[in-house]
Design an enzyme around this catalytic site. Structure first.
Site, PDB file in Angstrom:
ATOM      1  CG  HIS A 164      57.150  23.140  25.828  1.00 17.85           C
ATOM      2  ND1 HIS A 164      57.511  24.455  25.727  1.00 17.85           N
ATOM      3  CD2 HIS A 164      56.094  23.113  26.690  1.00 17.85           C
ATOM      4  CE1 HIS A 164      56.729  25.188  26.502  1.00 17.85           C
ATOM      5  NE2 HIS A 164      55.854  24.389  27.103  1.00 17.85           N
ATOM      6  CG  ASP A 371      65.316  21.196  19.111  1.00 17.75           C
ATOM      7  OD1 ASP A 371      64.592  21.027  20.096  1.00 17.75           O
ATOM      8  OD2 ASP A 371      66.450  21.700  19.159  1.00 17.75           O
TER       9      ASP A 371
END
Ligand code: GDG
Length: 740
Positions: A164, A371
């Site tokens: 992730h 991110d």
């Protein structure tokens, strides 16, 4: 019935102690929603840590019993494990490294050991619940070692893994002392998913440079297992956010907040407390915006939600202090009685409050320094029911790859950020609606359910592909049949390629000379009266003559340019010319000049460019350039350009192994034909073989051959059987028994 097991560090549940009692609340995170449709079905399960330390065995049993009803199986962690595995190696080593904050990385062996120990704990929990035929989907950076740990115990099980957070560039990942173990851990999976193509590219490059496995279009062949690496950008539960934005509770909140805020324009910022989110830079930009554009004073406010996270870790504590200080300074300097420039909340809100913020915001400022994906920006878009609003998004967020209709910025470029804020606040409504509509359409389609289905379907595909490949493996039954046919026949032709088939590859091709075992095999096989053994290779005739000339075998060299039957002279194909060589040689020399480590081999009727010793990546790049260069200039020269294992060979179109082998097939009667080879040039030979021939491809790529053999050792094992020699291990045993 086979089942699916989801594995993540945290279970999709929040357990809290209220009045000495445990209270269970379902987690509303994106992953929990997306996978909810899976883990609650049939016998499916979710394995993970329940999120708090539970010491007493009795309470553990009670929690396990309760979670069982919800299809969850807890892995309990001790306080020390939470500190060293979770807060330590996961969040102080992997997290900063993978987000390019090298100066924050803690390199400590004891933390890695704790990580290994807890990963083992997870693997054991999986093994306890998994059965053959099950599918596992393991999540995120806390569990990188788990896929391989499970693979060792359950070699056939289907394993998917999704990361992730970003996968850093090789130059950064290589700094970790445990880099190889981590990669090998991940490679236990069959499907490895990342948010973006860049993450996947970085991973593949690290795998190739650090553990030496190359890939073809994201596929890695690991022994007899094929692994697929791909990007799956994660979506959100679009309907959930759109519905929440329309809910009465959200609207009630919006009205309440508006009463307090007045009719100012709003800029929204929502993150977990983390240095990767770029909160400081964002505040600096807002400060500069207020300095540069005083006309916006009292007209615009920033609503900043920072969700507490990891605040026991010193770096996060410091970050929090910095944010507090900066916010205080800006509010102190610019604030008026009736206007607070920044409304700062260090806490989390219920979904309806978030939805109200999303609805009210004129501009969402999402500017992480790094991110993996970033879901906040997607949730903002889904909540904009009237399609009005502007997203300013960092290029460093995975989401920027999909949301090109946002105002994309480099979060380090404060001037540009200030300019974008102004542009966002002043964007005409029709332009806002145009961009928002495009982004909404995309997020609606690529939602969380789409993401889950795509990943699971891909994993199933790979399993089917692996099973199809497995049918090609020479099983015991087919081997028995082949040997029976072999023994009952009397005119046998046995074609053997050399490099990669009889002998392994070496950095220097000269080192591949036959060892004692190989000579023994060829001598025994070649002396058997019913056998005619032909070594058919791309090697030059001098080398093969030197290495194998004394053995009872026929030789076909340079892919069929030179042919020699035992006891006879060398023969060659008629009408072959060499007058093309000087022109091609010039081109190859140009590439050798530009590519350290590469070299040219000149054979009688061909030229070979070798790049085995060239820096990984550069060799492949040059090969692609050289191939297209050569294909262009050889169009009318009657030449072919062949890609072999780390070599590129240029030779006459008239020459190939198939034609070479054909001479033997037509000249000698045969009732048993056997052919084995490992690279592209052997395909010509396979194609020429009669239908009932036994053809073998070494390695697991697609081939015209009927069967696969894993490597040169398996080839030798089979040839020993044909030659009636004992198995190698048995032979060694016999010798040592004798000596004893
Ligand atoms: C990791 C990767 C990747 C925030 N404040 C509140 C609240 N939130 C929710 C948001 C959003 C989630 O938290 C944050 O998700 P992000 O994706 O922005 O960031 P990470 O937590 O760092 O997640 C990231 C993600 O995994 C998925 O793969 O995108 O890159 O770092 O859903 O809405 N939720 C509630 N109250 C709040 O105050 N209820």
């Amino acid at each position: 019935m086979s089942k699916t097991i989801i594995v993540s560090n945290r279970l999709p549940v929040k357990i809290q102690t209220e009045d000495d009692k445990l209270v269970y609340k379902p987690s509303s995170g994106g992953l929990a929603t997306g996978l909810g449709s899976i883990y609650k079905e049939g016998d499916n399960l979710w394995i993970g840590w329940p999120g708090l330390e539970i010491k007493e065995e009795k309470t553990q049993t009670e929690v396990a019993e309760h979670l069982k009803e919800e299809s969850m199986r807890p892995v309990f962690l001790t306080a020390e494990e939470i500190k060293d595995f979770y807060e330590g190696f996961s969040n102080e080593t992997l997290w900063p490294c993978f987000h390019y904050f090298n100066e924050y990385v803690v390199y400590e062996q004891s933390l890695y050991e704790a990580y290994e120990q807890v990963n083992t704990k997870f693997a054991e929990a999986i093994i306890e619940h998994a059965e053959p035929g099950d599918t596992l989907w393991i999540h995120d950076y806390q569990l990188l070692l788990v896929p391989q740990m499970v693979r060792e115990k359950l070699p056939k099980i289907s394993i998917g893994f999704f990361l992730h957070i970003p996968f850093p560039s090789y130059e950064v990942f290589r700094l970790l002392p445990w880099r190889k173990q981590l990669l090998q851990g991940m490679l236990g999976a069959d499907l490895l998913g990342f948010h973006t193509y860049d993450d996947m590219r970085h991973f593949l490059s690290s795998v190739s440079r650090l553990v030496g496995h190359s890939n073809l279009h994201g596929k890695i062949q690991l022994g007899d297992r094929k692994i697929i690496v791909d990007s799956f950008p994660m979506g959100i539960d679009y309907e959930k956010y759109a519905n929440s934005a329309a809910s009465p509770e959200t609207i009630r909140r919006e009205v309440r907040y508006r009463t307090h805020l007045g009719d100012q324009k709003l800029i929204l910022s929502i993150d977990r407390l983390d240095y990767s989110k770029g909160i400081n830079k964002r505040l600096q930009a807002f400060e500069q915006f207020l300095e540069d554009y005083p006309e916006y004073h009292e007209k615009v406010s920033l609503v900043m939600v920072v969700v507490p996270s990891r605040d026991q870790v010193p770096k996060y504590k410091r970050l929090k202090e910095e944010i507090d200080e900066l916010t205080g300074r800006i509010n102190g300097n610019f604030g008026r009685i009736a206007w607070t420039p920044i409304h700062y909340f260090y806490r989390s809100f219920p979904l309806e409050a978030l939805s109200a913020f999303y609805r009210m915001a004129d501009v969402a400022l999402v500017t992480p320094l790094r991110d993996g994906m970033n879901l906040v920006c997607k949730e903002f878009i889904a909540s904009k029911l009237d399609k009005r609003g502007v997203l300013i998004l960092s290029e460093m967020a995975g989401a920027s790859k999909e949301l090109s209709d946002a105002i994309l910025i480099n979060p380090n470029d404060v001037n540009k950020l200030v300019e974008s804020l102004k542009r966002g606040l002043e964007m005409p409504e029709d332009e806002q609606i145009r961009h928002m509509s495009i982004m909404q359409a995309s997020l609606k389609r690529y939602n969380i359910h789409h993401w889950v289905n795509l990943f699971m379907d891909r994993l199933e595909e790979i399993k089917l592909e692996q099973e199809a490949m497995a049918t090609l493996r020479l099983d015991d039954e087919s081997e028995k049949q082949m040997l029976a046919h072999y023994h009952s026949s009397h005119e046998r032709l046995i074609f053997l390629d050399y490099d990669g088939t009889l002998s392994p590859f070496f950095d220097d091709p000269k080192d591949a000379m036959p060892d004692k075992e190989l000579k023994e095999i060829l001598a025994t096989l070649g002396t058997m009266p019913d056998n005619r053994v032909i070594v058919i290779s791309g090697r030059d005739r001098k080398t093969l003559e030197n290495w194998l000339g004394e053995l009872p075998v026929d030789l076909i060299c340079e892919h069929g340019v030179w042919l020699r039957q035992q006891g006879k002279d060398w023969n060659t194909i008629e009408f072959l010319t060499n007058n093309w060589k000087s022109e091609i040689l010039k081109v190859l020399e140009l590439y050798v000049d530009r590519t350290p480590g590469s070299f040219i081999e000149e054979k009688d009727y061909s030229l070979v460019w070798h790049y085995r010793k060239v820096e990984t990546g550069l060799g492949e790049l040059r090969t692609r350039e050289l191939t297209s260069h050569l294909k262009y200039i050889t169009t009318n020269m009657g030449l072919q350009v062949l890609e072999g294992d780390m070599v590129l060979e240029i030779k006459s179109l008239e020459v190939n192994k198939g034609r070479g082998a054909q001479k033997w097939l037509s000249e000698f009667d045969h009732d048993f034909v056997f052919a084995v080879g490992d690279d592209e040039t052997d395909e010509d030979m396979f194609r020429m073989m009669p239908d009932d021939a036994y053809t073998f491809k070494v390695g697991r790529t697609n081939s015209e051959a009927k069967f696969n053999l894993k490597n040169h050792q398996k080839v030798r094992r089979l040839l020993r059987k044909m030659a009636g020699m004992p198995e190698k291990e048995a032979a060694i045993q016999k010798i040592s028994n004798h000596a004893g």
